[in-house]
Design an enzyme around this catalytic site. Structure first.
Site, short mmCIF file in Angstrom:
data_model
loop_
_atom_site.label_atom_id
_atom_site.label_comp_id
_atom_site.label_asym_id
_atom_site.label_seq_id
_atom_site.Cartn_x
_atom_site.Cartn_y
_atom_site.Cartn_z
N ALA A 164 -100.11 -86.40 1.45
CA ALA A 164 -99.17 -86.50 0.70
C ALA A 164 -98.14 -85.52 0.37
CB ALA A 164 -99.65 -86.93 -0.81
N SER A 165 -97.87 -84.83 -0.89
CA SER A 165 -96.91 -83.84 -0.93
C SER A 165 -97.25 -82.42 -0.58
CB SER A 165 -96.49 -83.82 -2.53
OG SER A 165 -95.92 -84.93 -2.75
N ILE A 166 -98.52 -82.47 0.17
CA ILE A 166 -98.64 -81.27 0.72
C ILE A 166 -97.76 -80.95 2.18
CG2 ILE A 166 -100.63 -79.67 2.29
CD1 ILE A 166 -102.65 -80.93 0.41
N SER A 167 -97.27 -82.18 2.43
CA SER A 167 -96.18 -82.23 3.78
C SER A 167 -95.13 -81.30 3.44
CB SER A 167 -95.95 -83.67 3.66
OG SER A 167 -96.90 -84.41 3.98
#
Length: 551
Positions: A164-167
């Protein structure tokens, strides 16, 4: 009498002698000796007894002769001879071997495993995977529960899940490399790189959206919620609550400064103010706002060929706030950043990111696509309205590669975290006699990335602020012998059927002498269930390992 003599014979003979006698006996049987009459029973018994005693006596005499030169050791005073060992440099060493990492952190592992079991059971997550590294070395990784419930495939360290938002933190590395190379200016309007994104106005005033503002979610570009009124109401309500808390804190401070002496008139006035503020909060409370998982755009099934094409989802929408004035978390802002990476680098966004993953040795980190066979990929789950576990619907994340579209493992995330920590700390060793390799990013770049930005928020830890694609909590201690706030950086993630966190807890700066970077704890946790808050769990795990490390 025959049984007694036979027993004495058996005790007198050694095991080797017994075997020899048995072999001889079998050989005699095969030869077929002549049959003896009944009067020979006693003679045969006597012969057997004599043979057994003679052999036993011979064995004892032979042992005595062997022990005559040198003198036979006394078994009561001389320890038994040690078995032969494999010759190696360690053989005969008097030093105690260093404990294995797992043994050294056994207490932290047991405590953290119990914590994860509790979290998993509490939220009903099918599976969860954790990885921990200490000072650059992975010391623990483990999977709990199932990566695939239907086929009973257990989670393991190699399990691949949505991060997810660790991207966003991964995308920041691409932007930072381009900035260091002089190919990207963070403070000019984005139209310089992506003219397809139209110029913007806010309340009739022409405004500029820059790369720096996009990174820290200060651009005013919307998230999944399209209703500007709802978003503004929610922001106003949160600001009012925060102001109310600040007023209460100021009143407490004033009370302490006056030594606790307050006039009754002042008490009544302040009580009235508090009552008015509370009523104002109640009256201004916004209506129920949809969460992200109720937004239709989160479940897009359309495949976009590139980042520029996916801009059409939001590029013509008005800005919700004046750029730089307020924090509004936006994954679409990172879709625009992906287009900037493409234009500044000259490569497709995914090609450029794969080069970075190769450099960082993140070999299992890839964009999520439905068609390719990705080994160890987990399935993703959610609970329906009847609270039954079901598979999540199919989604295509090509519109948000940069903001939430990658798959990875806890091991790869640990590598990424250590690369960032090394880059951050290597500048502290300038006066060291060691010749350290350069970090993947320059130390000054990492300091910029991990410096909290004004007017931002860190939703997963109210003590922190958002920086540049990382949330950062700064070191702080208000009272002696009370809570000590450690400096750390982290990013969480929430996607359809998945939750994640990557947390970096650097070692205290004042204890860095004569050591080799990276110094600190990295924790990564991924889960195949959405809406699971993992940051506080990761921080607890990091502190557990830091405690064992210090001990």
């Amino acid at each position: 009498m025959q049984r007694v003599l036979s027993a004495a014979t058996a005790r007198a003979a050694t095991p080797g002698t017994r075997a020899w006698v048995c072999r001889r006996h079998r050989a005699h049987q095969r030869a077929g000796p002549p049959s003896l009459g009944g009067g020979w029973v006693g003679g045969g018994l006597g012969l057997g007894l004599g043979l057994g005693l003679g052999l036993a006596l011979g064995a004892k005499l032979a042992g005595g002769l062997r022990g005559a030169t040198p003198a036979a050791p006394d078994p009561e005073t001389t320890p038994p001879a040690e078995p032969l060992q494999d010759p190696s440099p360690a053989a005969g060493s008097l030093q105690t071997p260093a404990p294995s990492p797992a043994g050294r952190f056994a207490r932290a592992i047991e405590s953290s495993r119990d914590l994860l079991h509790r979290i998993k059971d509490e939220v009903g997550a099918p599976g969860i995977v954790v990885g921990v590294s200490v000072d650059g070395k992975e010391v623990w990784s483990e999977g709990l529960g199932y990566a695939d419930v239907e086929n009973r495939v257990p989670c393991k360290p190699e399990t691949v899940m949505r991060i997810a938002s660790i991207s966003k933190s991964l995308t920041m590395v691409a932007l930072a490399k381009l900035w260091e190379a002089g190919k990207l200016d963070l403070d000019i309007p984005v139209q310089h790189y992506v003219p397809e994104f139209p110029e913007k106005e806010y309340e009739g005033e022409k405004v500029s959206v820059t790369t720096r503002l996009l990174i820290s979610h200060l651009s005013g570009i919307r998230h999944y919620e399209k209703d500007m009124k709802k978003v503004k109401e929610e922001k106003a309500y949160k600001a009012l609550i925060m102001m109310r808390g600040t007023l209460a804190s100021d009143q407490e401070k004033e009370f302490k400064e006056k030594g606790g002496k307050r006039h009754e008139k002042d008490d009544l006035a302040k009580a009235k103010t508090e009552s008015d503020n509370e009523a104002k909060c109640r009256n201004s409370k916004p209506g129920k706002k949809k969460n992200d998982f109720e937004q239709g755009e989160l479940y897009l099934k359309e495949k976009f060929e590139n980042s520029v094409e996916s801009l059409r989802l939001f590029k013509n929408d008005p800005l919700f706030f004046k750029p730089g004035s307020q924090f509004l978390y936006s994954t679409f802002g990172y879709t625009l950043l992906a287009a900037i990476v493409e234009r500044a680098s000259g490569y497709k966004y995914l090609d450029y990111m794969q080069k970075i993953f190769h450099d960082l040795d993140m070999l299992t980190t890839v964009q999520e696509e439905n068609e390719p066979v990705i080994y160890n990929r987990a399935r993703f789950y959610v609970y329906n309205k009847k609270q039954r576990l079901v598979n999540t619907p199919y989604v295509d994340n090509s519109y948000k590669w940069a903001g939430g579209g990658f798959l990875s493992t806890v091991g790869d995330l640990l590598k990424f975290g250590n690369a960032m920590l090394y880059s951050y700390q290597v500048g502290l060793f300038k006066n060291s006699h060691e010749n350290f390799l350069p970090g993947y990013l320059k130390p000054e770049t990492m300091v910029m990335m991990w410096t909290p930005v004004p007017n931002t928020e860190m939703s997963w830890d109210k003590d922190g602020k958002y920086a540049m694609a990382w949330g950062v909590v700064e070191k702080k201690q208000t009272y002696g012998s009370c809570r000590k706030q450690r400096h750390y950086a982290s990013h969480t993630g929430g996607a359809v059927g998945a939750s994640s966190v990557l947390l970096v807890l650097p070692e205290e700066v004042d204890t860095m002498n004569n050591k080799v970077p990276p110094r600190g704890i990295i924790v990564s946790v991924i889960c195949n269930m959405q809406s699971v808050g993992l940051n506080s769990t990761a921080l607890k795990i990091a502190l557990e390992f830091d405690k064992d490390r210090s001990d």
